[in-house]
Design a protein around this motif. Structure first.
Motif, mmCIF file in Angstrom:
data_model
loop_
_atom_site.group_PDB
_atom_site.id
_atom_site.type_symbol
_atom_site.label_atom_id
_atom_site.label_comp_id
_atom_site.label_asym_id
_atom_site.label_seq_id
_atom_site.Cartn_x
_atom_site.Cartn_y
_atom_site.Cartn_z
ATOM 1 N N LYS A 147 -1.308 8.997 12.935
ATOM 2 C CA LYS A 147 -0.664 8.034 12.029
ATOM 3 C C LYS A 147 -1.643 7.635 10.947
ATOM 4 O O LYS A 147 -2.853 7.566 11.183
ATOM 5 N N ASP B 85 -2.233 4.864 7.510
ATOM 6 C CA ASP B 85 -1.763 3.630 6.886
ATOM 7 C C ASP B 85 -1.276 3.898 5.469
ATOM 8 O O ASP B 85 -1.958 4.562 4.689
ATOM 9 N N CYS C 261 2.347 5.327 9.186
ATOM 10 C CA CYS C 261 3.329 6.407 9.057
ATOM 11 C C CYS C 261 2.811 7.653 9.766
ATOM 12 O O CYS C 261 1.724 8.130 9.446
ATOM 13 N N PRO C 262 3.543 8.187 10.725
ATOM 14 C CA PRO C 262 3.125 9.433 11.375
ATOM 15 C C PRO C 262 3.046 10.570 10.350
ATOM 16 O O PRO C 262 3.853 10.616 9.411
ATOM 17 N N GLN D 156 6.153 12.540 9.566
ATOM 18 C CA GLN D 156 7.329 11.859 9.016
ATOM 19 C C GLN D 156 7.111 11.575 7.542
ATOM 20 O O GLN D 156 5.984 11.345 7.106
ATOM 21 N N SER D 157 8.201 11.581 6.789
ATOM 22 C CA SER D 157 8.043 11.258 5.372
ATOM 23 C C SER D 157 7.659 9.788 5.224
ATOM 24 O O SER D 157 7.964 8.957 6.089
ATOM 25 N N LEU D 158 6.985 9.534 4.113
ATOM 26 C CA LEU D 158 6.594 8.155 3.806
ATOM 27 C C LEU D 158 7.832 7.250 3.751
ATOM 28 O O LEU D 158 7.817 6.114 4.234
ATOM 29 N N ARG E 132 10.716 7.683 5.362
ATOM 30 C CA ARG E 132 11.223 7.465 6.725
ATOM 31 C C ARG E 132 10.343 6.449 7.461
ATOM 32 O O ARG E 132 10.843 5.590 8.180
ATOM 33 N N GLY E 133 9.019 6.589 7.235
ATOM 34 C CA GLY E 133 8.089 5.638 7.836
ATOM 35 C C GLY E 133 8.401 4.212 7.403
ATOM 36 O O GLY E 133 8.391 3.278 8.213
ATOM 37 N N ARG F 122 11.619 2.947 9.034
ATOM 38 C CA ARG F 122 11.456 2.633 10.453
ATOM 39 C C ARG F 122 10.939 1.222 10.687
ATOM 40 O O ARG F 122 11.163 0.647 11.755
#
Lengths: 116, 308
Positions: A11, A13, A25-26, A29-31, A33-34, A37
């Motif tokens: 992940k 930051d 944000c993983p 994953q898209s920024l 989508r992060g 979430r």
């Protein structure tokens, strides 16, 4: 890279300037989508598929992978200079970004009662 | 009703960012039937209950959005007459040769005041439905995905909705079924037009950029099918825009989502039947939220801003 995508655990930051927002944000994953979430709304969410351009951002610092984006939204020159669609940005390190958006909220007053 | 002139929406030609991914999506998730590929690399589809060769054409591009949207007209005489009427009204037209699109006759192409490339054509190869025309089953077994019955309508966003409305009513013989007004109480933010007894065959909405695609809509037969469509979208991790709800406008039930290139599509059921003598329904600016989403009674500006 492959390992990171398999584990999905790395992940990074993401900090969005002007919004006092920071979230983890993983890397897989898209920024955008992060951000969704953590139920934040700093970046406008549109198609999530690189086509509409409403989630346009400028990456001020940090490394990232990019997915395919519509040229109507991000020119080659912009892309060279760190402009991207948040739905197609995958953080590979801590990122600082600024929201550009395609049109911001300019339409709001003329188009919806909600904006009153 | 003696239908003449423009019969119905005939084809939507869409740009996609990755053709293989799009073909997979439209085949296995939306559940359209592939009917051919041409020398330009375009891929053609129809819905199972459509009888003509195609209603959706995909083309690989570096951008998303609409290439053009076509309407089928009754016959060649109607095509000639409508072209001549378009020109008399001040719209330039050009002819696209028969066969340029697979299984499709000559097309009359023009640009609407809203900035969209629109087409009229009279001929498209009849390929029929999987059930056939003699003692048919009610529906074919073995369909994939959502499997709409037809491409129903499109909502196009751009400038000069008022002039586009005049073009459609004065030249193409559509009639206005509903409109949503801006806060001046006069200007249409959106107008819904029919050339049939459907609640709309095409709609236009104001947008600061011309020629934008808001959505292409595919018809389902019931509210239950709309709910099932949303289930299939989530099973396939499709980007859903608006979960199942009802429109005030047209009273149709809806789900909005995006194809893998970000082009919005709708799976839609219901909507009333109407006739050309019906007075248009009007929605005031204050009730725009209910007009668009009857249960939420609110519409996010992003719903209008997000186009391809």
């Amino acid at each position: 890279m492959g390992e990171m995508y398999v584990s999905g655990s790395a992940k990074h930051d993401v900090r969005i300037v002007d919004f006092d927002l920071q979230f983890a944000c993983p890397a897989n994953q898209s920024l955008l989508r992060g951000m969704e979430r953590v139920a934040a709304r700093a970046i406008p969410v549109g198609c999530r598929n690189g086509g509409c351009g409403v989630c346009k951002i400028e990456v001020l610092s940090g490394s990232y992978e990019k997915g395919r984006m519509s040229r109507a939204c991000v020119s080659a020159e912009e892309e060279e200079n760190g402009v991207a669609l948040a739905c197609k940005v995958f953080p590979q390190g801590d990122l600082t970004v600024r929201v550009l958006g395609k049109m911001g909220r300019k339409l709001a007053p003329a188009h919806t009662p909600a904006a009153r | 009703m003696g239908m003449s002139g423009v019969l119905r929406p005939g084809h939507a030609a869409i740009k996609v960012l990755d053709l293989d991914e799009a073909v997979h999506f439209y085949t296995n998730v939306l559940g359209m039937l592939e009917t051919g590929r041409d020398s330009f690399g375009r891929v053609y589809f129809k819905a199972w209950d459509e009888r003509d060769h195609n209603s959706l054409v995909l083309r690989q591009s570096d951008r998303a959005g609409l290439d053009f949207f076509g309407f089928k007209v009754r016959d060649e005489a109607s095509l000639d007459k409508l072209e001549s009427n378009l020109r008399a009204w001040g719209i330039s037209t050009e002819r696209v040769a028969a066969g340029e699109m697979l299984a499709t006759g000559e097309r009359v192409r023009f640009e609407s005041p809203s900035g969209h490339l629109l087409e009229l054509y009279a001929e498209k190869k009849h390929v029929g439905t999987p059930m056939g025309n003699r003692n048919p089953d009610p529906w074919p077994q073995g369909l994939k995905g959502i499997a709409p019955i037809r491409m129903d309508h499109s909502f196009l966003a751009g400038g000069d909705v008022a002039k586009t409305e005049k073009l459609f009513t004065e030249v193409l013989d559509f009639y206005v079924t509903e409109r949503i007004l801006l806060d001046d109480g006069v200007t249409s933010a959106a107008v819904f037009l029919s050339c049939s007894t459907k609640s709309h065959d095409i709609a236009f909405g104001l947008h600061p950029e011309p020629g934008r695609l808001h959505h292409v809509s595919y018809r389902l037969e019931s509210w239950e099918q709309v709910l099932r469509a949303a289930d299939i979208m989530s099973m396939n991790k499709v980007s859903i825009d608006i979960a199942p709800t009802r429109h005030g406008v047209t009273r149709g039930a809806t789900v909005y989502a995006f194809d893998p290139s970000g082009n919005r599509f709708e799976t839609f059921s219901g909507g009333y039947e109407t006739y050309p003598d019906a007075e248009p329904i009007e929605w005031t600016f204050e009730e725009m939220g209910s007009a668009v989403f009857f249960h939420e009674r609110n519409v996010d500006p992003l719903f209008f801003e997000t186009t391809t």
